[in-house]
Write a protein that holds these residues in place. Structure first.
Motif, PDB file in Angstrom:
ATOM      1  N   LEU A 169       0.841  -1.200   0.000  1.00 56.21           N
ATOM      2  CA  LEU A 169       0.000   0.000   0.000  1.00 56.21           C
ATOM      3  C   LEU A 169       0.876   1.250   0.000  1.00 56.21           C
ATOM      4  N   ALA A 170       1.864   1.283   0.876  1.00 50.95           N
ATOM      5  CA  ALA A 170       2.755   2.453   0.951  1.00 50.95           C
ATOM      6  C   ALA A 170       3.491   2.661  -0.375  1.00 50.95           C
ATOM      7  N   LEU A 171       3.982   1.590  -0.970  1.00 46.87           N
ATOM      8  CA  LEU A 171       4.681   1.690  -2.247  1.00 46.87           C
ATOM      9  C   LEU A 171       3.738   2.181  -3.348  1.00 46.87           C
ATOM     10  N   ALA A 172       2.520   1.662  -3.369  1.00 46.90           N
ATOM     11  CA  ALA A 172       1.552   2.093  -4.381  1.00 46.90           C
ATOM     12  C   ALA A 172       1.225   3.571  -4.235  1.00 46.90           C
ATOM     13  N   VAL A 173       1.096   4.038  -3.002  1.00 45.31           N
ATOM     14  CA  VAL A 173       0.814   5.462  -2.779  1.00 45.31           C
ATOM     15  C   VAL A 173       1.983   6.308  -3.269  1.00 45.31           C
ATOM     16  N   LEU A 174       3.211   5.887  -2.959  1.00 48.73           N
ATOM     17  CA  LEU A 174       4.387   6.634  -3.426  1.00 48.73           C
ATOM     18  C   LEU A 174       4.449   6.681  -4.948  1.00 48.73           C
ATOM     19  N   VAL A 175       4.228   5.544  -5.589  1.00 49.97           N
ATOM     20  CA  VAL A 175       4.265   5.483  -7.049  1.00 49.97           C
ATOM     21  C   VAL A 175       3.144   6.329  -7.644  1.00 49.97           C
ATOM     22  N   SER A 176       1.946   6.205  -7.098  1.00 50.06           N
ATOM     23  CA  SER A 176       0.809   6.940  -7.674  1.00 50.06           C
ATOM     24  C   SER A 176       0.976   8.448  -7.528  1.00 50.06           C
ATOM     25  N   ARG A 177       1.588   8.891  -6.447  1.00 50.59           N
ATOM     26  CA  ARG A 177       1.818  10.331  -6.256  1.00 50.59           C
ATOM     27  C   ARG A 177       2.789  10.874  -7.305  1.00 50.59           C
TER      28      ARG A 177
END
Length: 184
Positions: A169-177
């Motif tokens: 989840l944290a990685l996906a949020v970083l990538v999506s930002r």
């Protein structure tokens, strides 16, 4: 005048791209002994879809992914597909991806897309996925194999995955930002 309820061609393209990402991430898998759920990157792709595309389009992308698997394309872990996979003991976790996306969509529609709301939506969505998948697993496991306690099911199907899924989840949020500003 553009309607916000209609999907444009570019939206459909994004849905297809993220459904493909979900399939690729499902194929990146560490098999676990039966009846355990395999360790995959599917949850990363689910979170990437909803955090990048937003709750509505991300949920649609998850729906497309599930429909592709339902009709027989080998998009699930282990290159599996079809109703048998979705109706099997671990199918509840796959169907739970849709529940996860809907919960994320509801939370972010209500609270906005601030960083804390995105993490809250993702965490609550993950919890809903676990709850749905575990209930499904227990129901089918007890009917086909024999008794199992909720604690045993959680120990097999949830506890080993919580920390890795929160990291995804944290990685996906970083990538999506990073990606989101570049989308049309």
């Amino acid at each position: 005048m553009k309607s916000h309820s209609r999907l444009r061609t570019v939206d459909l393209t994004y849905l297809g791209l993220f459904a493909a990402l979900m399939a690729i991430c499902a194929w990146i898998s560490v098999p676990m002994p039966a009846p355990l759920v395999p360790f995959t990157l599917q949850t990363f792709a689910i979170f990437a879809a909803v955090t990048t595309l937003g709750g509505r389009r991300g949920t649609y992308a998850v729906g497309v992914y599930l429909l592709l698997g339902l009709v027989g394309l080998p998009v699930f872990a282990g290159f599996r597909s079809g109703p048998g996979t979705l109706l099997g003991t671990t199918g509840g976790y796959i169907l739970g991806f849709f529940v996860c996306a809907v919960v994320y969509w509801l939370v972010t529609a209500w609270l906005g897309e601030s960083l804390w709301a995105v993490f809250l939506g993702g965490t609550l969505g993950l919890a809903a996925c676990y709850a749905f998948g575990t209930a499904w697993f227990l129901l089918l496991y007890i009917r086909t194999t024999g008794p199992m306690s909720l604690g045993a099911a959680l120990g097999m199907c949830v506890v080993p995955y919580v920390l890795p899924d929160l990291c995804k989840l944290a990685l996906a949020v970083l990538v999506s930002r990073q990606v989101r500003p570049h989308l049309r």
